[in-house]
Scaffold this motif. Sequence first.
Motif: not given
Length: 225
Positions: A198-225
């Motif tokens: 997803y071309d993302k970095k962990a430190q920029d993500i507030l919450l990332m989830t995945i379910d058994s069907n492979g669906r991924v949800s990403i909520i990025e931080k509004r204030e980047k570190e």
Amino acid sequence: MSIVFIRAVIIYAAVIIALRIMGKRQIGEMTPHELVITILVSQVAVIPLQDNAMPLANMIIPILIFVSLEIIVSAVSMKSIGFRNLVQGKPIFVIKSGRIDEKQLRRLRLTVDDLCDALREKGYFSIDDIEDAVVETNGTISVLPKSEKAPPAAEKLGIKTQEASTPVPIVIDGRPVTEYFGKNKIRESEIELLLAGYDKKAQDILLMTIDSNGRVSIIEKREKE
């Protein structure tokens, strides 16, 4: 001062362990005997903080007794329905077939306002929408709406849906989480592959989830570190 600090830490640890042994419940979900034990544990734990001359055993022993009583009562309740009803009570209908049971409201010392408040918390603003309402043993109210007021199910609408799955957090507040629900484990290398995909970095993500069907949800931080 150091003695007070040490005693406070010991008492804190003892109370946490006691509550962990008794199980996880929110205050509003506790049965009467669980609430009584919790109050007693908290009251006993405060006494040694007020009197440094009191031995900690005077706190630890009563807490052990209370926790033991809680375990015994819970074990007996699991084996005996009669004892469980005696200790916890029974669920009570306050609305049955669309009609308010005033007798049960008086028995529970609930006003109509209390009932309306509880229904609004469930998302129902009119009693006319309710088929049944039950006051559970922990004091919460469960609601069954009338069929014409209930949200339509996909089955009734003839819509095919994919089996639901609980999303598991794999990145929280910028940090990879390899184990969340206990048995749901994921390798950190797999998390890194997902992030790269997803071309993302962990430190920029507030919450990332995945379910058994492979669906991924990403909520990025509004204030980047």
